[in-house]
Enzyme design. Structure first.
Site, PDB file in Angstrom:
ATOM      1  CE  LYS A 166      32.127  50.713  38.094  1.00 41.17           C
ATOM      2  NZ  LYS A 166      31.484  50.531  36.780  1.00 41.17           N
ATOM      3  CB  ALA A 168      27.742  46.943  34.560  1.00 40.53           C
ATOM      4  CD  GLU A 241      26.182  37.482  43.835  1.00 42.31           C
ATOM      5  OE1 GLU A 241      26.861  36.679  43.152  1.00 42.31           O
ATOM      6  OE2 GLU A 241      25.266  38.162  43.376  1.00 42.31           O
ATOM      7  CB  CYS A 275      26.673  34.935  39.853  1.00 41.67           C
ATOM      8  SG  CYS A 275      25.325  35.874  40.547  1.00 41.67           S
ATOM      9  CD  GLU A 373      30.606  32.207  37.085  1.00 45.16           C
ATOM     10  OE1 GLU A 373      31.537  33.005  37.242  1.00 45.16           O
ATOM     11  OE2 GLU A 373      29.508  32.335  37.645  1.00 45.16           O
TER      12      GLU A 373
HETATM   13  P1  ADP Z   1      32.359  41.493  34.539  1.00 45.58           P
HETATM   14  O1  ADP Z   1      32.746  42.693  33.725  1.00 45.58           O
HETATM   15  O2  ADP Z   1      32.820  40.212  33.995  1.00 45.58           O
HETATM   16  O3  ADP Z   1      30.954  41.523  34.999  1.00 45.58           O
HETATM   17  P2  ADP Z   1      33.817  42.695  36.695  1.00 45.58           P
HETATM   18  O4  ADP Z   1      33.989  42.150  38.050  1.00 45.58           O
HETATM   19  O5  ADP Z   1      35.042  43.131  35.986  1.00 45.58           O
HETATM   20  O6  ADP Z   1      33.126  41.538  35.917  1.00 45.58           O
HETATM   21  O7  ADP Z   1      32.792  43.908  36.679  1.00 45.58           O
HETATM   22  C1  ADP Z   1      31.747  44.102  37.604  1.00 45.58           C
HETATM   23  C2  ADP Z   1      31.693  45.570  37.984  1.00 45.58           C
HETATM   24  O8  ADP Z   1      32.924  45.935  38.573  1.00 45.58           O
HETATM   25  C3  ADP Z   1      31.473  46.521  36.820  1.00 45.58           C
HETATM   26  O9  ADP Z   1      30.649  47.584  37.260  1.00 45.58           O
HETATM   27  C4  ADP Z   1      32.867  47.018  36.544  1.00 45.58           C
HETATM   28  O10 ADP Z   1      32.889  48.283  35.917  1.00 45.58           O
HETATM   29  C5  ADP Z   1      33.421  47.111  37.949  1.00 45.58           C
HETATM   30  N1  ADP Z   1      34.890  47.136  38.029  1.00 45.58           N
HETATM   31  C6  ADP Z   1      35.785  46.415  37.335  1.00 45.58           C
HETATM   32  N2  ADP Z   1      37.043  46.736  37.691  1.00 45.58           N
HETATM   33  C7  ADP Z   1      36.957  47.688  38.651  1.00 45.58           C
HETATM   34  C8  ADP Z   1      37.885  48.455  39.426  1.00 45.58           C
HETATM   35  N3  ADP Z   1      39.199  48.301  39.279  1.00 45.58           N
HETATM   36  N4  ADP Z   1      37.415  49.353  40.311  1.00 45.58           N
HETATM   37  C9  ADP Z   1      36.100  49.525  40.464  1.00 45.58           C
HETATM   38  N5  ADP Z   1      35.165  48.850  39.777  1.00 45.58           N
HETATM   39  C10 ADP Z   1      35.573  47.951  38.871  1.00 45.58           C
END
Ligand code: ADP
Length: 469
Positions: A166, A168, A241, A275, A373
């Site tokens: 999945k 971003a 990570e 990061c 951060e």
């Molecule tokens: P940021 O958006 O600041 O990079 P996140 O940790 O929220 O930090 O996002 C990193 C990844 O995690 C992205 O692919 C985001 O879509 C996914 N993500 C965020 N929330 C969830 C969730 N509840 N379940 C699965 N994936 C998630």
């Protein structure tokens, strides 16, 4: 009860080298399951004593880990010998409290001792087969839209796992293009799958599905903790990570040119949105002003801000408005508490989410920039005097991903590198990421390693096959 050595039968607990009773004096009765007779009692300890035990283990850690393996082996060997010497008493004690036949108890003592000094069994062959974990999932962030995927998929596919990714939500096209090329390279259908859509719905399915045996996640600590809790339901393996709060220590004896060059790469690369980006510059008193001046000069003359498609541009926009607001909040907070802006410090004239590369001096530990951060192009400079102070400041965070420092003293290099509680340490370099080294953090920056031969272990089970001859 009759033992050869009656002192082995203890009715007290052992914390920090002392035999103790419960603070409140409570005890628990222990009964022989074969006869129902009372064997004795042990202290009923609680949270307070457990906290003391943890504190004792923490205090003992520096000394114990500093011993050579040989010195530790001497003690473990003695412990092994003592277990074997006292096998009869230990076996009797075990049968009394546990109930197993004495012969089995004797066997267990030999077995228990073997973990201290493993002996070889002549009539057995031990086979360890590495097997792929199975279906693995990757959830990746937007700051490295391609590398965060190949870093996971490369190891997973090489190990024989298949994968659901999945990407971003901000950066799906890089991910999909990777899939186009994977297909073209001959990856069979189903081996690599890309899923874009709402994180919650896709995430829930990944997290709850029993066929998904591992989740590798790169992203925020908050989301990582949530995912870890959810993975407990099906006991998935995890690599996390997460966030960092990277210190960059400049000691008085640093090569100033090299430190400034390293600072530029480790701070402003990707507009400060990695990061492992430096979050805090800890600069020793004697070199502080020179470093601040040189860094400011380099930032002003070398970091052209603009659309990344234009030639010569060194810094693009931040990913979104929320990122920009966070950077502004950190700068405003620092300035309100007495920090000074040497360059930058505001939104860039280009508008949108562009922010000026910034250098702040007189930053202190109370400011937001010390604890959170920033994830943007802001270099906050803290001042320190003694080495220990720098190490203490550097470690005073719940994070532990990357740390950097500059020094030309070889003793200091080893001492500081070992004292930093981080998964990765760059010494006299601001660029540490490479596929040939294990990338990953400690503490709340997560666990698991990516890249190098260590990275592939995260996608393998060791199946043990014991063959009797
Ligand atoms: P940021 O958006 O600041 O990079 P996140 O940790 O929220 O930090 O996002 C990193 C990844 O995690 C992205 O692919 C985001 O879509 C996914 N993500 C965020 N929330 C969830 C969730 N509840 N379940 C699965 N994936 C998630």
């Amino acid at each position: 009860m009759n033992f050869r050595d009656n002192t082995l039968f203890r009715q007290q607990c052992y914390i920090d080298g002392a035999w103790i009773d419960a603070d409140h004096g409570g005890v628990m009765e222990i009964v022989n399951p074969a006869t129902g007779e009372r064997l004795g009692q042990v202290p009923e300890l609680g949270a307070g004593e457990t906290r003391r035990a943890i504190a004792a283990a923490d205090a003992a850690l520096p000394g114990w880990r500093a011993l050579t393996a040989q010195a530790r082996a001497v003690i473990l060997r003695r412990w092994f010998n003592l277990l074997i010497d006292n096998q009869e008493d230990l076996a009797t004690l075990m049968t009394l409290e546990q109930g197993k036949p004495l012969a089995e108890a004797r066997g267990e003592i030999t077995y228990a001792a073997s973990f201290l000094i493993p002996p070889h069994q002549a009539d057995k062959r031990v086979l360890v087969v590495k097997e792929p974990l199975g279906v693995c999932a990757a959830i990746t962030p937007w700051n490295f839209p391609a590398a965060m995927i190949t870093r996971k998929a490369g190891a997973a596919l090489a190990a024989g796992c298949t994968m659901v990714v999945k990407p971003a939500p901000q950066t799906p096209f890089s991910a999909l293009a990777l899939a186009v090329l994977a297909e073209r390279a001959g990856l069979p259908a189903g081996v690599l799958n890309m899923v874009t859509g709402p994180a919650q719905a896709i995430g829930d399915e990944i997290l709850d599905h029993p066929l998904v045996r591992k989740l590798s996640f790169t992203g925020s600590t908050r989301t990582g903790k949530y995912l870890m809790q959810r993975c407990a339901g099906t006991l998935k393996r995890l690599s996390l990570e997460l966030g960092g709060n990277a210190p960059f220590i400049v000691f008085d004896d640093a090569d100033l040119d090299a430190a400034v060059a390293g600072a530029l790469v480790s701070k402003y690369r990707n507009s400060g949105q990695t990061c492992v980006c430096t979050n805090r510059f800890l600069v020793q008193d004697g070199i502080y002003d020179a470093f601040a001046a040189r860094l400011t000069e380099a930032v002003r003359t070398q970091l052209k801000v603009g659309n990344g498609l234009e030639p010569g541009v060194m810094q693009g926009p931040l990913i979104d408005e929320a990122a920009l607001v966070k950077v502004e909040r950190h700068v405003a907070d620092a300035v309100a508490q007495g920090a000074k802006v040497l360059t930058g410090g505001r939104r860039h004239a280009l508008g949108r989410t562009f922010y000026e590369p910034t250098v702040l001096v007189d930053v202190t530990a109370e400011m937001l920039a010390a604890r959170e951060e920033t994830f943007g192009p802001v270099a906050p400079l803290f001042r320190f005097h003694k080495d220990e102070e720098a190490v203490q400041l550097a470690n005073a965070t719940e994070f532990g991903l990357a740390a950097y420092f500059y020094s030309r003293d070889v003793q200091r290099v080893f001492r500081v590198a070992e004292a930093l509680q981080y998964g990765m340490v760059g010494v006299n370099t601001g660029l540490i990421s490479t596929e040939v080294a294990p990338f990953g953090g400690v503490k709340e920056s997560g666990f698991g390693r990516e890249g190098s031969k260590y990275g592939i272990d995260e996608y393998l089970n060791s199946k043990y096959v014991c063959i009797g001859l």
